[in-house]
Design an enzyme around this catalytic site. Structure first.
Site, PDB file in Angstrom:
ATOM      1  N   ASP A 102       0.825  -1.204   0.000  1.00  0.00           N
ATOM      2  CA  ASP A 102       0.000   0.000   0.000  1.00  0.00           C
ATOM      3  C   ASP A 102       0.866   1.263   0.000  1.00  0.00           C
ATOM      4  OD1 ASP A 102      -2.200  -1.652   0.116  1.00  0.00           O
ATOM      5  OD2 ASP A 102      -2.457  -1.451   2.281  1.00  0.00           O
ATOM      6  N   TYR A 103       0.221   2.378  -0.277  1.00  0.00           N
ATOM      7  CA  TYR A 103       0.887   3.670  -0.444  1.00  0.00           C
ATOM      8  C   TYR A 103       1.812   4.001   0.722  1.00  0.00           C
ATOM      9  CZ  TYR A 103       1.188   8.748  -1.299  1.00  0.00           C
ATOM     10  OH  TYR A 103       1.631  10.035  -1.523  1.00  0.00           O
TER      11      TYR A 103
END
Length: 230
Positions: A102-103
């Site tokens: 994820d980011y």
């Protein structure tokens, strides 16, 4: 592609010609004489017919990246920097990601131009361990350990997660070992207890561990042992 089909695609050779050349030991793949027409020829394979080079083979490339926060696990993104932006432009060609993060998740990420290798890495049936360091908003207790080991029901997919091993190493931090990869799985597992994940960092995929010498944003080629472990 099979070697016999690779040869049959040459305009000057018939299928019969290809079979005879293979049986006669005229073909070498990556320096080895091959007499089996079903032998696989990949884009990375060097193929020679006697002294004639039919395919030079492009180099297979494998990299370990210490993914920092604030970049997306994608090859292109119109709004955010991507993990490929951390590589020199001349190395980005054909690279893809084996196991996204994820980011704002950090840690080990593997990139390659070898599709078969990355599929082996990420196939659901491979049950390849993934180890994460997790920090949470609320304390972690034995209930988490027991529930993760039993498996949690994910309503959206209507499935139960595979047993996972949770090792608390502090009041609000733990090491988690997963054997599968679901969408936002770690955050959803802790969300089962209404506990927010504040930090998530991947330390290992299978037998490949994040190199402690790599700072966030840095990368290095995998060594032969790491490549062969997949």
């Amino acid at each position: 592609m099979r070697l016999d089909r690779f040869l049959a695609n040459l305009p000057e050779l018939s299928r019969r010609d290809a079979q005879m050349l293979i049986a006669g030991g005229h073909l070498r793949v990556d320096g080895q004489v091959v007499r089996d027409g079903t032998h696989e020829v990949r884009v990375f394979s060097r193929v020679e017919l006697d002294e004639r080079l039919l395919q030079a083979g492009k180099p297979a490339r494998y990299y370990m990246l210490h993914k920092p926060m604030g970049c997306v696990s994608a090859t292109r993104d119109p709004q955010h920097p991507t993990v490929l932006d951390l590589f020199p432009e001349d190395l980005r060609d054909d690279l893809h990601i084996g196991g996204r993060l994820d980011y704002n998740t950090t840690g080990l990420m593997l990139l390659t131009n070898d599709g078969q290798w990355s599929r082996r890495l990420t196939l659901p049936g491979s049950r390849r361990d993934k180890v994460y360091y997790v920090e949470t908003e609320a304390p972690i207790d034995q209930r988490y350990v027991d529930a993760f080991a039993a498996g949690l029901h994910f309503r959206f997919e209507d499935l139960v997660t595979l047993p996972a091993q949770l090792e608390p190493i502090g009041p609000r931090c733990a090491r988690l070992t997963l054997h599968e990869g679901r969408y936002h799985q770690v955050k959803r597992m802790f969300g089962h207890f209404d506990n927010k994940v504040l930090r998530l960092h991947r330390e290992r995929m299978g037998d490949i561990c994040l190199d402690p010498q790599l700072p966030p944003g840095a990368w290095r080629p995998l060594n032969a042992e790491e490549i062969c472990s997949v």
